[in-house]
Design a protein around this motif. Sequence first.
Motif, mmCIF file in Angstrom:
data_model
loop_
_atom_site.group_PDB
_atom_site.id
_atom_site.type_symbol
_atom_site.label_atom_id
_atom_site.label_comp_id
_atom_site.label_asym_id
_atom_site.label_seq_id
_atom_site.Cartn_x
_atom_site.Cartn_y
_atom_site.Cartn_z
ATOM 1 N N VAL A 104 -12.150 5.481 9.485
ATOM 2 C CA VAL A 104 -11.085 4.289 9.128
ATOM 3 C C VAL A 104 -9.778 4.836 9.861
ATOM 4 O O VAL A 104 -9.304 4.140 10.440
ATOM 5 N N LEU A 107 -9.914 4.621 13.740
ATOM 6 C CA LEU A 107 -10.024 3.239 14.528
ATOM 7 C C LEU A 107 -8.763 2.803 15.061
ATOM 8 O O LEU A 107 -8.700 2.284 16.118
ATOM 9 N N LEU A 158 -9.150 3.001 1.521
ATOM 10 C CA LEU A 158 -9.138 2.770 2.894
ATOM 11 C C LEU A 158 -7.839 2.069 3.623
ATOM 12 O O LEU A 158 -7.612 2.547 4.707
ATOM 13 N N VAL A 162 -6.068 3.654 6.949
ATOM 14 C CA VAL A 162 -5.302 2.944 7.984
ATOM 15 C C VAL A 162 -4.006 3.154 8.395
ATOM 16 O O VAL A 162 -3.485 3.137 9.649
#
Length: 280
Positions: A104, A107, A158, A162
């Motif tokens: 994550v 990304l 999460l 990010v």
Amino acid sequence: MNFLTAALLGLIQGVAEFLPISSSGHLSLIQNFFGLRTAENTSLFFDVLLHLGTLVAVCIAYWSDIRGMVLEFIAMCREVAGARSSRPTPQAQSLRRLILLLIVGTLPLFLVLPIQDQVETLYSNTWFIGGALIVTGFLLFWSDRMARGSKNARTMTLLEAVGVGLSQAVATVPGLSRSGTTIATGMLLGLDRNFAVRYSFLLSLPAVLGANILTLIDAVQQGIDWSMMPVYLVGVCVAAMSGYFCIGVVKKLSDKGKFGKFAYYCWGVGLVALILSAVL
């Protein structure tokens, strides 16, 4: 390029890659102000090898984590394939959680791909690099003054992954330290200091490896001078050894709340860069 030059470039790569002082910013300033040939404009292949040397340093420093994640990833693939498996242990669950957090966190780097050409133009803008180094200094200075967090791989969300990933994407510009920005962001989000450092360096693995694969393709097309391999290997060894040492330094200083010591250095270099930009 001779052995001494290769060793010097390896030292710069190993030190600046892990200390929160921006390796890209330093190499760009050296090239723009002093006209010295960096690893990238000397040989793309050598540049790839130097980055692989710093990857080796991370793998050695966090071998237990990396080995555990690889084995656990294989176990997860077997489960998906339908093979029988026992209930994951708490340690296995923690490793699986860490794998997810790293995926994550990686990304947001894909957001940089459409503007990669614009980012690369900043490498010749010494005004921008000087200002970015000063910003890096403030990030490091504030990081020591943040309340100590307690979140780890099991409790980090999460969304927080990010957040750290976005800071890594922003730090692709020269002058912003990748390690400094991601570690400071992690601390700001409440991560335990040791885990913030650990997560930052582990997060660098897919980022650097992916960038190196793309650069390696260009290097092969450019051509590789295999007769220079002994010289290249000296630089790689120096990059790996100095990088491993610097990882230990960052871990100790961040744990003691002295991560901000690097702020004064970044402010100094940033200010000098701005002065030289105005004079030259």
